[in-house]
Design a protein around this motif. Structure first.
Motif, PDB file in Angstrom:
ATOM      1  N   GLY A  49       0.794  -1.219   0.000  1.00 39.35           N
ATOM      2  CA  GLY A  49       0.000   0.000   0.000  1.00 39.35           C
ATOM      3  C   GLY A  49       0.825   1.267   0.000  1.00 39.35           C
ATOM      4  O   GLY A  49       0.333   2.363  -0.289  1.00 39.35           O
ATOM      5  N   ASN A  50       2.112   1.115   0.348  1.00 33.01           N
ATOM      6  CA  ASN A  50       3.061   2.211   0.324  1.00 33.01           C
ATOM      7  C   ASN A  50       3.120   2.913  -1.033  1.00 33.01           C
ATOM      8  O   ASN A  50       3.331   4.120  -1.116  1.00 33.01           O
ATOM      9  N   LEU A  51       2.927   2.150  -2.113  1.00 33.26           N
ATOM     10  CA  LEU A  51       3.081   2.695  -3.459  1.00 33.26           C
ATOM     11  C   LEU A  51       2.127   3.855  -3.716  1.00 33.26           C
ATOM     12  O   LEU A  51       2.546   4.971  -4.015  1.00 33.26           O
ATOM     13  N   SER A  52       0.842   3.584  -3.620  1.00 27.14           N
ATOM     14  CA  SER A  52      -0.132   4.614  -3.964  1.00 27.14           C
ATOM     15  C   SER A  52      -0.264   5.696  -2.902  1.00 27.14           C
ATOM     16  O   SER A  52      -0.556   6.851  -3.224  1.00 27.14           O
ATOM     17  N   SER A  53      -0.069   5.335  -1.644  1.00 28.07           N
ATOM     18  CA  SER A  53      -0.218   6.346  -0.598  1.00 28.07           C
ATOM     19  C   SER A  53       0.866   7.417  -0.714  1.00 28.07           C
ATOM     20  O   SER A  53       0.584   8.616  -0.588  1.00 28.07           O
ATOM     21  N   TRP A  54       2.106   7.027  -0.994  1.00 31.69           N
ATOM     22  CA  TRP A  54       3.162   8.023  -1.141  1.00 31.69           C
ATOM     23  C   TRP A  54       2.992   8.821  -2.428  1.00 31.69           C
ATOM     24  O   TRP A  54       3.287  10.020  -2.478  1.00 31.69           O
ATOM     25  N   VAL A  55       2.516   8.177  -3.487  1.00 25.37           N
ATOM     26  CA  VAL A  55       2.218   8.905  -4.719  1.00 25.37           C
ATOM     27  C   VAL A  55       1.128   9.938  -4.461  1.00 25.37           C
ATOM     28  O   VAL A  55       1.210  11.083  -4.914  1.00 25.37           O
ATOM     29  N   ALA A  56       0.089   9.530  -3.722  1.00 22.37           N
ATOM     30  CA  ALA A  56      -1.001  10.454  -3.393  1.00 22.37           C
ATOM     31  C   ALA A  56      -0.474  11.673  -2.635  1.00 22.37           C
ATOM     32  O   ALA A  56      -0.867  12.814  -2.909  1.00 22.37           O
ATOM     33  N   HIS A  57       0.427  11.443  -1.665  1.00 22.49           N
ATOM     34  CA  HIS A  57       1.045  12.562  -0.951  1.00 22.49           C
ATOM     35  C   HIS A  57       1.787  13.479  -1.921  1.00 22.49           C
ATOM     36  O   HIS A  57       1.715  14.710  -1.818  1.00 22.49           O
ATOM     37  N   ALA A  58       2.500  12.862  -2.859  1.00 23.12           N
ATOM     38  CA  ALA A  58       3.376  13.629  -3.754  1.00 23.12           C
ATOM     39  C   ALA A  58       2.600  14.470  -4.763  1.00 23.12           C
ATOM     40  O   ALA A  58       3.100  15.496  -5.229  1.00 23.12           O
ATOM     41  N   VAL A  59       1.389  14.040  -5.114  1.00 29.89           N
ATOM     42  CA  VAL A  59       0.606  14.784  -6.123  1.00 29.89           C
ATOM     43  C   VAL A  59      -0.632  15.434  -5.527  1.00 29.89           C
ATOM     44  O   VAL A  59      -1.466  15.978  -6.246  1.00 29.89           O
ATOM     45  N   ASN A  60      -0.777  15.346  -4.187  1.00 31.57           N
ATOM     46  CA  ASN A  60      -1.888  15.999  -3.489  1.00 31.57           C
ATOM     47  C   ASN A  60      -3.239  15.399  -3.871  1.00 31.57           C
ATOM     48  O   ASN A  60      -4.232  16.113  -4.023  1.00 31.57           O
ATOM     49  N   ALA A  61      -3.260  14.071  -4.045  1.00 28.94           N
ATOM     50  CA  ALA A  61      -4.499  13.377  -4.411  1.00 28.94           C
ATOM     51  C   ALA A  61      -5.215  12.877  -3.165  1.00 28.94           C
ATOM     52  O   ALA A  61      -4.610  12.244  -2.300  1.00 28.94           O
ATOM     53  N   GLY A  62      -6.519  13.125  -3.097  1.00 24.19           N
ATOM     54  CA  GLY A  62      -7.281  12.709  -1.933  1.00 24.19           C
ATOM     55  C   GLY A  62      -8.341  11.680  -2.221  1.00 24.19           C
ATOM     56  O   GLY A  62      -9.125  11.320  -1.348  1.00 24.19           O
TER      57      GLY A  62
END
Length: 403
Positions: A144-157
């Motif tokens: 789950g680390n993959l998408s959660s860190w990407v979400a942080h990086a692109v400000n996706a909620g």
């Protein structure tokens, strides 16, 4: 009243691979047609791999040092963040310092996940008399680390999905993005795959299957479709992410690339790699995708195949293409003879190769003797991309360029 037709388009693309660190550098490498392989020593044996070039590695290291939190992350996660930020920026979605975008979903997949970091933590665990581990071991190695860190990086909620369906992973992520957009569960979606498998344990796993290339000293260590009967699988690393958006027909612009169809297929496992000689999974996924095209227009100009350079896998996919298309086979090519097999990221990098072909109307000619049929195509408008993975699964995506 008939509902207005809408389309899923690729609004932005981000990638980092053995060919480069953005679309321009990768395009230059594809046009040159020079393979991106090097040799590493693995248990005293020279082994070919496809690693990032120095320019791409420098870009990745720049990202790593841009945020103290990034220094604890696995290479696979960093590759995903790099590609996702690039895709979001190209789409105009990368808005720093703003509220979280709840309409933006993320699905990043990987076959192996945090391979390097997991091996590092497990080695430390074995060497510690008390079995001590860093407190970051679990949170930084979970898938789950993959998408959660990407979400942080692109400000996706919005939705944050990480998954693995072996080497079909990236195309399955695109399939999820298409489904979420069509269902109205998201307005925008980042989908793709990432892989950083050039580790001692992963190399040993691939060698144990008996498919790894022994052509380390040859200019083309990975040879999909080769006439000579031998396995030439070579591991590569990289990531590609696509910014997907649904638009109405009257908003389609010239040059927009449309994800026209998504096909899935499955066959019961008959071997370690889960593929029959007839490539039943490929037949199913290709037919599923073709059935979604207009009944009067189901022509495909090019197929970018999965073909990882293994005798059984390559021949099975070619057999499946013949079964589906017969004598009217489209042109066939692959990028694996240039970048190797990037496992869960491979479908995404193949999709990006399709975008290159659509833009430049060419692809690199394979320089060694192959089993491929001859073809004559004056223009590439619609391309099918195939991927398959251990377990019997397959995926086929069809894209076309709006003219």
């Amino acid at each position: 009243m008939e509902a207005e037709k809408s389309h899923i388009i690729i609004r932005g693309t981000g990638l980092i691979s053995p060919q480069g660190y953005d679309a321009a550098s990768v395009a230059a490498a594809y046009t040159a047609g020079i393979p991106s392989f090097s040799t590493v020593m693995h248990h005293g044996q020279a082994v070919p791999v496809a690693a990032l070039p120095t320019t791409a590695e420098a870009e990745l290291q720049r990202l790593t040092h841009s945020d103290p939190n990034y220094r604890q992350l696995d290479r696979s996660v960093l590759l995903a963040i790099y590609a996702a930020r690039q895709a979001a920026a190209e789409a105009g979605w990368l808005q720093e310092g703003t509220a979280t975008a709840d309409d933006l979903g993320v699905n990043i997949g990987s076959s192996r996940g945090a391979t390097g970091l997991f091996e590092q933590h497990f080695s430390g665990y074995q060497q510690s008399p008390e079995g001590a581990l860093s407190s970051s071991a679990s949170p930084t190695t979970t898938l789950g680390n993959l998408s959660s860190w990407v979400a942080h990086a692109v400000n996706a909620g919005g939705a944050q999905i990480s998954h693995s369906i072996t080497c079909s992973t990236a195309l399955m992520a695109v399939a999820n993005g298409v489904a979420w957009l069509k269902a109205g569960m998201a307005q925008r979606f980042l989908a793709g795959g990432t892989e950083a498998p050039l580790t001692p344990f992963t190399l040993s796993q691939m060698k144990a299957v008996g498919i790894y290339s022994k052509l380390a000293v040859q200019p083309y260590p990975c040879q999909p479709y080769a006439v000579e009967k031998q396995n030439t699988f070579v591991l590569g690393e990289g990531a590609a992410v696509f910014a997907l958006e649904q638009v109405a027909s009257d908003r389609l612009a010239a040059g927009d690339v449309v994800v026209e169809a998504v096909g899935l297929g499955f066959e019961k496992i008959m071997s370690k790699t889960g593929i029959s000689a007839e490539g039943i999974n490929f037949q199913k996924s290709m037919r599923h995708a073709l059935a979604q095209l207009p009944e009067h227009d189901r022509q495909v100009d090019l197929i970018i195949t999965h073909t990882p350079g293994t005798r059984a896998g390559d021949r099975a996919e070619l057999a499946a293409i013949e079964a589906v298309f017969g004598e009217k086979s489209p042109a066939i090519t692959t990028n694996k003879w240039l970048i190797g097999h990037t496992l869960g990221a491979s479908g995404a990098l193949s999709l990006q190769y399709a975008l290159y072909v659509l833009q430049h109307q060419q692809f690199a000619a394979i320089p060694f003797p192959t089993l491929l049929p001859s073809f004559s195509v004056s223009r590439f408008t619609r391309i099918m991309i195939n991927a398959a993975g251990f377990g019997g699964n397959a995926a086929s995506i069809i894209v076309y360029c709006n003219r």
